[in-house]
Design a protein around this motif. Sequence first.
Motif, PDB file in Angstrom:
ATOM      1  N   LYS A   1       0.846  -1.196   0.000  1.00 58.29           N
ATOM      2  CA  LYS A   1       0.000   0.000   0.000  1.00 58.29           C
ATOM      3  C   LYS A   1       0.883   1.248   0.000  1.00 58.29           C
ATOM      4  O   LYS A   1       1.783   1.370   0.834  1.00 58.29           O
ATOM      5  N   PRO A   2       0.657   2.204  -0.906  1.00 59.96           N
ATOM      6  CA  PRO A   2       1.544   3.358  -1.018  1.00 59.96           C
ATOM      7  C   PRO A   2       1.194   4.503  -0.064  1.00 59.96           C
ATOM      8  O   PRO A   2       0.039   4.919   0.027  1.00 59.96           O
ATOM      9  N   VAL A   3       2.207   4.980   0.640  1.00 59.86           N
ATOM     10  CA  VAL A   3       2.066   6.129   1.530  1.00 59.86           C
ATOM     11  C   VAL A   3       3.202   7.108   1.231  1.00 59.86           C
ATOM     12  O   VAL A   3       4.377   6.726   1.247  1.00 59.86           O
ATOM     13  N   PHE A   4       2.854   8.343   0.930  1.00 59.19           N
ATOM     14  CA  PHE A   4       3.856   9.393   0.769  1.00 59.19           C
ATOM     15  C   PHE A   4       4.185   9.976   2.139  1.00 59.19           C
ATOM     16  O   PHE A   4       3.287  10.241   2.941  1.00 59.19           O
ATOM     17  N   LEU A   5       5.477  10.179   2.392  1.00 59.58           N
ATOM     18  CA  LEU A   5       5.943  10.794   3.629  1.00 59.58           C
ATOM     19  C   LEU A   5       6.702  12.065   3.267  1.00 59.58           C
ATOM     20  O   LEU A   5       7.734  12.008   2.598  1.00 59.58           O
ATOM     21  N   LEU A   6       6.189  13.211   3.697  1.00 59.49           N
ATOM     22  CA  LEU A   6       6.765  14.512   3.349  1.00 59.49           C
ATOM     23  C   LEU A   6       7.638  15.012   4.498  1.00 59.49           C
ATOM     24  O   LEU A   6       7.166  15.149   5.637  1.00 59.49           O
ATOM     25  N   HIS A   7       8.895  15.288   4.184  1.00 58.29           N
ATOM     26  CA  HIS A   7       9.899  15.581   5.207  1.00 58.29           C
ATOM     27  C   HIS A   7       9.736  16.964   5.822  1.00 58.29           C
ATOM     28  O   HIS A   7       9.024  17.832   5.325  1.00 58.29           O
ATOM     29  N   GLY A   8      10.474  17.161   6.934  1.00 57.30           N
ATOM     30  CA  GLY A   8      10.453  18.435   7.643  1.00 57.30           C
ATOM     31  C   GLY A   8      11.335  19.485   6.998  1.00 57.30           C
ATOM     32  O   GLY A   8      11.773  19.347   5.850  1.00 57.30           O
ATOM     33  N   MET A   9      11.624  20.540   7.776  1.00 57.31           N
ATOM     34  CA  MET A   9      12.322  21.708   7.239  1.00 57.31           C
ATOM     35  C   MET A   9      13.421  22.161   8.213  1.00 57.31           C
ATOM     36  O   MET A   9      13.097  22.482   9.372  1.00 57.31           O
ATOM     37  N   PRO A  10      14.697  22.196   7.766  1.00 62.71           N
ATOM     38  CA  PRO A  10      15.199  21.664   6.506  1.00 62.71           C
ATOM     39  C   PRO A  10      15.215  20.138   6.563  1.00 62.71           C
ATOM     40  O   PRO A  10      15.189  19.555   7.646  1.00 62.71           O
ATOM     41  N   GLY A  11      15.252  19.515   5.407  1.00 60.78           N
ATOM     42  CA  GLY A  11      15.227  18.057   5.403  1.00 60.78           C
ATOM     43  C   GLY A  11      15.387  17.495   4.012  1.00 60.78           C
ATOM     44  O   GLY A  11      15.734  18.195   3.064  1.00 60.78           O
ATOM     45  N   SER A  12      15.116  16.209   3.910  1.00 61.66           N
ATOM     46  CA  SER A  12      15.281  15.519   2.642  1.00 61.66           C
ATOM     47  C   SER A  12      14.487  14.222   2.671  1.00 61.66           C
ATOM     48  O   SER A  12      13.880  13.873   3.692  1.00 61.66           O
TER      49      SER A  12
ATOM     50  N   GLY B   1       6.662  19.688   6.381  1.00 64.84           N
ATOM     51  CA  GLY B   1       6.017  18.909   5.335  1.00 64.84           C
ATOM     52  C   GLY B   1       4.529  18.718   5.545  1.00 64.84           C
ATOM     53  O   GLY B   1       3.815  18.295   4.628  1.00 64.84           O
ATOM     54  N   ALA B   2       4.024  19.057   6.750  1.00 69.66           N
ATOM     55  CA  ALA B   2       2.614  18.831   7.052  1.00 69.66           C
ATOM     56  C   ALA B   2       1.672  19.698   6.213  1.00 69.66           C
ATOM     57  O   ALA B   2       0.636  19.202   5.740  1.00 69.66           O
ATOM     58  N   PRO B   3       1.965  20.995   5.988  1.00 66.51           N
ATOM     59  CA  PRO B   3       1.077  21.765   5.111  1.00 66.51           C
ATOM     60  C   PRO B   3       0.949  21.154   3.719  1.00 66.51           C
ATOM     61  O   PRO B   3      -0.132  21.154   3.121  1.00 66.51           O
ATOM     62  N   GLY B   4       2.035  20.598   3.188  1.00 60.62           N
ATOM     63  CA  GLY B   4       1.985  19.950   1.885  1.00 60.62           C
ATOM     64  C   GLY B   4       1.101  18.720   1.891  1.00 60.62           C
ATOM     65  O   GLY B   4       0.415  18.433   0.900  1.00 60.62           O
ATOM     66  N   ALA B   5       1.112  17.962   2.984  1.00 59.84           N
ATOM     67  CA  ALA B   5       0.223  16.803   3.084  1.00 59.84           C
ATOM     68  C   ALA B   5      -1.232  17.244   3.044  1.00 59.84           C
ATOM     69  O   ALA B   5      -2.074  16.604   2.407  1.00 59.84           O
ATOM     70  N   LEU B   6      -1.540  18.363   3.707  1.00 62.61           N
ATOM     71  CA  LEU B   6      -2.903  18.891   3.680  1.00 62.61           C
ATOM     72  C   LEU B   6      -3.252  19.409   2.284  1.00 62.61           C
ATOM     73  O   LEU B   6      -4.412  19.300   1.851  1.00 62.61           O
ATOM     74  N   ALA B   7      -2.264  19.947   1.568  1.00 66.19           N
ATOM     75  CA  ALA B   7      -2.504  20.379   0.187  1.00 66.19           C
ATOM     76  C   ALA B   7      -2.915  19.197  -0.680  1.00 66.19           C
ATOM     77  O   ALA B   7      -3.836  19.301  -1.505  1.00 66.19           O
ATOM     78  N   CYS B   8      -2.244  18.071  -0.507  1.00 69.05           N
ATOM     79  CA  CYS B   8      -2.598  16.866  -1.279  1.00 69.05           C
ATOM     80  C   CYS B   8      -4.031  16.446  -0.984  1.00 69.05           C
ATOM     81  O   CYS B   8      -4.794  16.091  -1.891  1.00 69.05           O
ATOM     82  N   ALA B   9      -4.418  16.490   0.297  1.00 65.22           N
ATOM     83  CA  ALA B   9      -5.769  16.095   0.675  1.00 65.22           C
ATOM     84  C   ALA B   9      -6.813  17.009   0.047  1.00 65.22           C
ATOM     85  O   ALA B   9      -7.863  16.548  -0.421  1.00 65.22           O
ATOM     86  N   ALA B  10      -6.520  18.319   0.028  1.00 65.47           N
ATOM     87  CA  ALA B  10      -7.493  19.280  -0.491  1.00 65.47           C
ATOM     88  C   ALA B  10      -7.562  19.281  -2.005  1.00 65.47           C
ATOM     89  O   ALA B  10      -8.652  19.419  -2.582  1.00 65.47           O
ATOM     90  N   LEU B  11      -6.422  19.114  -2.670  1.00 63.78           N
ATOM     91  CA  LEU B  11      -6.346  19.327  -4.114  1.00 63.78           C
ATOM     92  C   LEU B  11      -6.337  18.048  -4.940  1.00 63.78           C
ATOM     93  O   LEU B  11      -6.477  18.105  -6.167  1.00 63.78           O
ATOM     94  N   LEU B  12      -6.169  16.895  -4.277  1.00 64.50           N
ATOM     95  CA  LEU B  12      -6.208  15.602  -4.972  1.00 64.50           C
ATOM     96  C   LEU B  12      -7.272  14.714  -4.329  1.00 64.50           C
ATOM     97  O   LEU B  12      -6.993  13.593  -3.878  1.00 64.50           O
ATOM     98  N   PRO B  13      -8.514  15.184  -4.273  1.00 63.28           N
ATOM     99  CA  PRO B  13      -9.540  14.460  -3.508  1.00 63.28           C
ATOM    100  C   PRO B  13      -9.865  13.076  -4.047  1.00 63.28           C
ATOM    101  O   PRO B  13     -10.337  12.213  -3.291  1.00 63.28           O
ATOM    102  N   ASP B  14      -9.641  12.837  -5.327  1.00 65.13           N
ATOM    103  CA  ASP B  14      -9.948  11.530  -5.902  1.00 65.13           C
ATOM    104  C   ASP B  14      -8.798  10.530  -5.761  1.00 65.13           C
ATOM    105  O   ASP B  14      -8.950   9.363  -6.121  1.00 65.13           O
ATOM    106  N   ARG B  15      -7.668  11.000  -5.223  1.00 68.30           N
ATOM    107  CA  ARG B  15      -6.499  10.129  -5.142  1.00 68.30           C
ATOM    108  C   ARG B  15      -6.033   9.877  -3.706  1.00 68.30           C
ATOM    109  O   ARG B  15      -5.473   8.812  -3.416  1.00 68.30           O
ATOM    110  N   VAL B  16      -6.233  10.847  -2.833  1.00 64.80           N
ATOM    111  CA  VAL B  16      -5.742  10.730  -1.457  1.00 64.80           C
ATOM    112  C   VAL B  16      -6.824  10.103  -0.581  1.00 64.80           C
ATOM    113  O   VAL B  16      -7.938  10.624  -0.473  1.00 64.80           O
TER     114      VAL B  16
END
Length: 300
Positions: free
Chosen positions: A24-35, A99-114
């Motif tokens: 099962k695929p899960v994207f993990l978005l890193h902190g700041m600064p990070g990689s 990276g948390a704001p970006g995760a919320l962006a995915c939820a809001a803007l990719l509703p059919d995928r997330v």
Amino acid sequence: MRNQVRATDGRALTVERWGDPDGKPVFLLHGMPGSRLGPAPRGMVLYQRRMQLIAYDRPGYGGSDRHPGRTVADVARDVADIADSLGIDTFAVAGRSGGAPGALACAALLPDRVTRTAALVPLAPRDAEDLDWFAGMGPSNVQEYTTASADPEELAARLIPRAAGIRKDPRQLLEELRRELTASDRMVVADVGLREMLLRNYREGLRHSAYGWIDDMLANSRPWGFDPADIRCPVLIWHGELDVFSPVGHSRWLARRIPGATATIDPAAAHFAAFRALPDVLTWLLRDLPTPPLSEQQPA
């Protein structure tokens, strides 16, 4: 496994995958600064959960090309491009700290995928109504974010030499942070394995320049490009009450703003305790993802 992915505008994005390649695929978005090399569960843990974990360097960090002027909303476009390149249709997303704001962006803007989203120790939008954005924030972050809003060129002038010093010796960043670490965070960072992972993460993130860090600060200081109230998938928010890097009031605001969001506030924890919460958060994220057939599983 490392991949180089091209975004739709031609930028290179460096991507890392761990765990079961058919899981099962899960994207993990890193902190700041990070990689992409930030703290994550070991491969065996991911195989046991039948999970593949996908991380990438946000633009300007590590091996990813810079995207000047990027917004938080742009994270969703990059994640969608990566998912397309890997042949992944639906997925869950977790983001920690920067990276948390970006995760919320995915939820809001990719509703059919997330399917589900988790935000660990997140920041709220800089223009959030009825939120004292700096309340409970440590002096160093107050200074940096104030500068990001008032004078982006000054922010760059300060972060470029700072990043160069961290690039030479990433222990420098941990020493800088130590002045504001709570007792709870000091205990977490004292773990030898976690410290080594953090040092590798910082070195990789800043190995070319400071611009990933600079652009993250600027993106978090401007309108995000979406409203968290538009999110419809299940959202879990985790925060330590004692956090001084991203104050707990930000999570409380997001929990009120996002319909049906679940907020878990640990009264004894601070910022870096999010690393310890991550395995349970990943288990929660897997619930709505389709289970791959057993015949497709790879051996550990």
